[in-house]
Design an enzyme around this catalytic site. Structure first.
Site, mmCIF file in Angstrom:
data_model
loop_
_atom_site.group_PDB
_atom_site.id
_atom_site.type_symbol
_atom_site.label_atom_id
_atom_site.label_comp_id
_atom_site.label_asym_id
_atom_site.label_seq_id
_atom_site.Cartn_x
_atom_site.Cartn_y
_atom_site.Cartn_z
ATOM 1 N N ASP A 32 0.850 -1.189 0.000
ATOM 2 C CA ASP A 32 0.000 0.000 0.000
ATOM 3 C C ASP A 32 0.885 1.238 0.000
ATOM 4 O O ASP A 32 2.038 1.174 0.462
ATOM 5 C CB ASP A 32 -0.922 0.023 1.237
ATOM 6 N N GLU A 159 -14.442 -9.518 -7.186
ATOM 7 C CA GLU A 159 -14.761 -9.877 -5.793
ATOM 8 C C GLU A 159 -16.265 -9.789 -5.578
ATOM 9 O O GLU A 159 -16.948 -8.985 -6.212
ATOM 10 C CB GLU A 159 -14.000 -8.953 -4.831
ATOM 11 N N ASN A 219 -24.695 -6.658 -8.858
ATOM 12 C CA ASN A 219 -25.101 -5.536 -8.013
ATOM 13 C C ASN A 219 -26.333 -4.831 -8.565
ATOM 14 O O ASN A 219 -27.198 -4.382 -7.814
ATOM 15 C CB ASN A 219 -23.945 -4.541 -7.839
ATOM 16 N N CYS A 271 -20.684 0.379 -2.602
ATOM 17 C CA CYS A 271 -20.735 -0.460 -3.811
ATOM 18 C C CYS A 271 -21.972 -0.238 -4.661
ATOM 19 O O CYS A 271 -21.881 0.286 -5.766
ATOM 20 C CB CYS A 271 -20.625 -1.937 -3.426
#
Length: 447
Positions: A32, A159, A219, A271
């Site tokens: 990161d 994912e 989604n 999301c």
């Protein structure tokens, strides 16, 4: 020789994926750019609340007593490139400011900073949610930048984590989808996921565009189902029906199913809202915008629910102004078992009432720190009882188990007016009414 894995980006997705890969037996290096985050993870601490994640992390982080030592962290992309055989890109793809489109800058930066150090055969695997067509573009960029040339290739492996269940969803996924261009890439990913595959997780092999579309279409389908039952709640309000009984009856149809049919104040989080908007934007770029115009209405129904809850609260207070009225809000996170307040319907409702002059006090089991950071002008209480004390109306806006287990009689004794508006249709009306409360919920009869 055992595969070594790197995870680029150690936020919610990356930290979970890194810890899970170590649990599956791999040596893992997390990368990161934020040194403070790396230091925190190296101590076995996570920067967010996710059930079971900190325990899993502490089980594997090198330097922690009794840990397996299979998991380390770094800020050096050259170290990650040298270490890994498979590199997972797990960075954020937020919505662009002032646009529906997805901001790909984090993914682009992650890939480019890694690619220039890739001097040996390796597989770069995208897990971030991206607009369809991104993998093709990124594969070309990888080929251009990687010193190892053809020995480095790209795959896409979306994912499907649910906040509150992320550890379970990573270790025991309901499906593994991989977009690949070679047998070698497929073989490597089968090796990575050998344990869940052996346990029965379906392994679906596709091309790049299909892999990219799976997450956004999943989604979009969930958002559609949630907004559908919320639209039915509006019809029930007008017709005098009961949306909870309606949903129960619909759920017995195997073609429809029971899940995601609980009417309420709608979806939020990091999301669903941004993914359906990015999907619409990308469809427009591809010339297929008419295919997804229905998602605009799904988004609209969802956002309308928040305003309707504000109006329901106004009605409960006599239909006039919120000025001088005390409003208790139970819930700040966008869903239970998370500390995530991004695009939280609960906080949005609380903020709207506050802006209209209401004295709003919020309580949430895990989201208080993040809520205070986002809405510092709201009032906050340390317990549900403290939030309700002196309230003229109580709004139940995040369906935490703690709220379902409250003692309505004890709460009634501290509220000024025992009126509860259940924005999640998750409380038992009979129990609350028996304890002296006026109970109202969206899409349900008043009594």
């Amino acid at each position: 020789m055992a595969l070594k894995i790197t995870v680029i980006g150690t936020g919610y997705l990356g930290a979970t994926h890194a810890a899970a890969m170590a649990e599956l037996g791999f040596e893992v290096l997390g990368l990161d750019v934020v040194a403070e985050k790396i230091a925190m993870l190296q101590r076995g601490e996570v920067p967010m609340y996710e059930p079971g994640l900190e325990e899993l992390l502490r089980k594997h982080v090198a330097g922690i007593e009794g840990a397996s030592g299979r998991l380390r962290f770094t800020t050096d992309p050259a170290e990650a490139a040298d270490f890994g055989d498979v590199h997972f890109i797990c960075v954020n793809t937020p919505q662009k400011h002032g646009e529906y489109a997805c901001d790909m800058s984090y993914v682009d930066t992650a890939l480019e900073s890694l690619a220039k150090h890739l001097t040996k055969a390796s597989l770069v695997v995208g897990k971030s949610t991206v607009p369809v067509g991104s993998a093709d573009r990124l594969a070309a960029r990888l080929a251009e930048l990687a010193p190892a040339g053809d020995e480095v290739e790209l795959a896409w492996n979306p994912e499907f984590l649910r906040e509150g269940f992320a550890v379970q969803d990573t270790l025991h996924p309901d499906r593994i989808v991989v977009g690949v261009r070679s047998e070698r890439a497929e073989k490597l990913l089968r090796e990575v996921y050998a344990t869940p595959i052996a346990e029965g997780s379906p392994f679906v092999v596709t091309d790049f565009p299909t892999a990219e579309l799976v997450k956004t279409s999943a989604n979009s389908f969930l958002a559609t189902k949630i907004s559908f039952i919320n639209a039915m709640a509006e019809v029930c309000e007008a017709a005098g029906g009961d949306v909870v009984r309606l949903a129960e009856a619909l759920g017995h149809d195997d073609r429809i199913g029971k899940k995601f049919l609980r009417a309420g104040i709608g979806f939020g989080g990091g999301c669903l809202p941004k993914d359906i908007r990015a999907f619409m934007a990308r469809a427009g770029e591809l010339g297929a915008d008419q295919a997804l115009t229905f998602l605009r209405e799904i988004d609209s129904i969802n956002m309308r629910r928040r305003g309707q809850m504000v109006e329901m609260a106004r009605e409960a207070l006599g239909g006039g102004s919120f000025l001088g009225k005390r409003v208790a809000v139970l819930g700040a996170t966008f869903k239970p078992d998370s500390d995530d307040v991004r695009d939280s319907p609960a906080l949005n409702v609380a903020g709207q009432i506050h802006l209209q002059g209401g004295q709003v006090t919020v309580y949430d089991p895990k989201g208080m720190v993040n809520a205070r950071r986002l809405f510092p002008t709201l009032g906050y209480a340390d317990t549900a009882t403290d939030a309700v004390r002196g309230a003229d109306v109580v709004l139940h806006l995040t369906e935490w188990r703690e709220f379902r287990e409250l003692d309505p009689a004890a709460l009634a004794s501290v509220a000024t007016t025992p009126v509860i508006l259940d924005g999640r249709n998750a409380l038992d009306p009979q129990t609350w009414r028996a304890a002296g409360w006026t109970y109202r919920a969206m899409g349900r009869p008043a009594a």
